[in-house]
Design a protein around this motif. Structure first.
Motif, short mmCIF file in Angstrom:
data_model
loop_
_atom_site.label_atom_id
_atom_site.label_comp_id
_atom_site.label_asym_id
_atom_site.label_seq_id
_atom_site.Cartn_x
_atom_site.Cartn_y
_atom_site.Cartn_z
N GLU A 1 0.83 -1.21 0.00
CA GLU A 1 0.00 0.00 0.00
C GLU A 1 0.86 1.26 0.00
O GLU A 1 0.60 2.21 -0.74
N GLU B 1 -10.29 -10.62 -4.50
CA GLU B 1 -11.55 -9.88 -4.66
C GLU B 1 -11.48 -8.52 -3.98
O GLU B 1 -11.91 -7.50 -4.53
N VAL B 2 -10.91 -8.50 -2.77
CA VAL B 2 -10.77 -7.24 -2.04
C VAL B 2 -9.83 -6.30 -2.78
O VAL B 2 -10.11 -5.10 -2.94
N LEU B 3 -8.72 -6.85 -3.26
CA LEU B 3 -7.77 -6.01 -4.00
C LEU B 3 -8.38 -5.48 -5.29
O LEU B 3 -8.12 -4.34 -5.68
N GLN B 4 -9.18 -6.31 -5.95
CA GLN B 4 -9.81 -5.87 -7.20
C GLN B 4 -10.75 -4.69 -6.95
O GLN B 4 -10.83 -3.76 -7.76
N MET B 5 -11.46 -4.71 -5.82
CA MET B 5 -12.37 -3.61 -5.51
C MET B 5 -11.62 -2.33 -5.14
O MET B 5 -12.12 -1.23 -5.35
N ASN B 6 -10.41 -2.47 -4.57
CA ASN B 6 -9.70 -1.32 -4.05
C ASN B 6 -8.58 -0.80 -4.94
O ASN B 6 -8.01 0.26 -4.66
N MET B 7 -8.24 -1.53 -6.00
CA MET B 7 -7.16 -1.10 -6.90
C MET B 7 -7.75 -0.65 -8.23
O MET B 7 -8.79 -1.15 -8.65
N PHE C 1 -4.50 -3.77 -11.03
CA PHE C 1 -4.91 -5.13 -10.65
C PHE C 1 -4.55 -6.13 -11.74
O PHE C 1 -4.10 -7.24 -11.45
#
Length: 153
Positions: free
Chosen positions: A82, A112-118, A123
């Motif tokens: 991050e 899935e979490v990284l896809q939503m936040n990046m 990604f």
């Protein structure tokens, strides 16, 4: 009224030029000191040593049998990823995120979490790098395992 603003402007200009002159004087005095270059080299060398020691500790994988060590390493990799992405250091940040995904117990949920936040392009770069990162981690673990077997003999 006009006289007062001219006077104020003159005083502000004088104060600014005096400050600038002091800064130039102080900088020249600092740079002309006999130990300046020596101390500067020492500080830079110490900073390089600190960075390389930190990097070595991050590159070494934790003992996968120690759940607490793996969890700490995972959190450390996420945090560093991050920070590096925030500092526009894309390659290093993705490397740390990839290591976190590789050691995660549930990589699909983390992805899935990284896809939503990046951002989508970042990604996709992470997904492209995951096989290479997994391969390197497996090689490191294999070397550690072989090294442990040699120590037992």
């Amino acid at each position: 009224m006009v006289e007062m603003s001219r006077v104020s402007l003159g005083i502000a200009g004088l104060a600014g030029s005096l400050f600038l002159a002091y800064a130039i004087y102080f900088d020249r005095k600092r740079r002309s000191h006999p130990d300046f270059k020596k101390k500067l080299r020492e500080r830079r060398e110490q900073a390089r040593k600190n960075v390389s020691a930190k990097q070595r500790s991050l590159d070494s994988l934790p003992n996968l049998q120690d759940h607490q060590a793996v969890q700490n390493y995972f959190l450390q990799q996420i945090q560093l990823g991050e920070e590096l992405l925030a500092n526009k250091q894309l390659d290093e940040g993705l490397e740390h995120f990839g290591r976190a995904v590789a050691l995660c117990g549930q990589p699909q949920k983390l992805l899935e979490v990284l896809q939503m936040n990046m951002p989508a392009n970042v990604f996709s770069l992470l997904l492209a790098r995951l096989p290479d990162i997994n391969r390197r981690i497996m090689e490191q673990q294999a070397l550690l395992f072989v090294g442990d077997e040699n120590d037992l003999e």
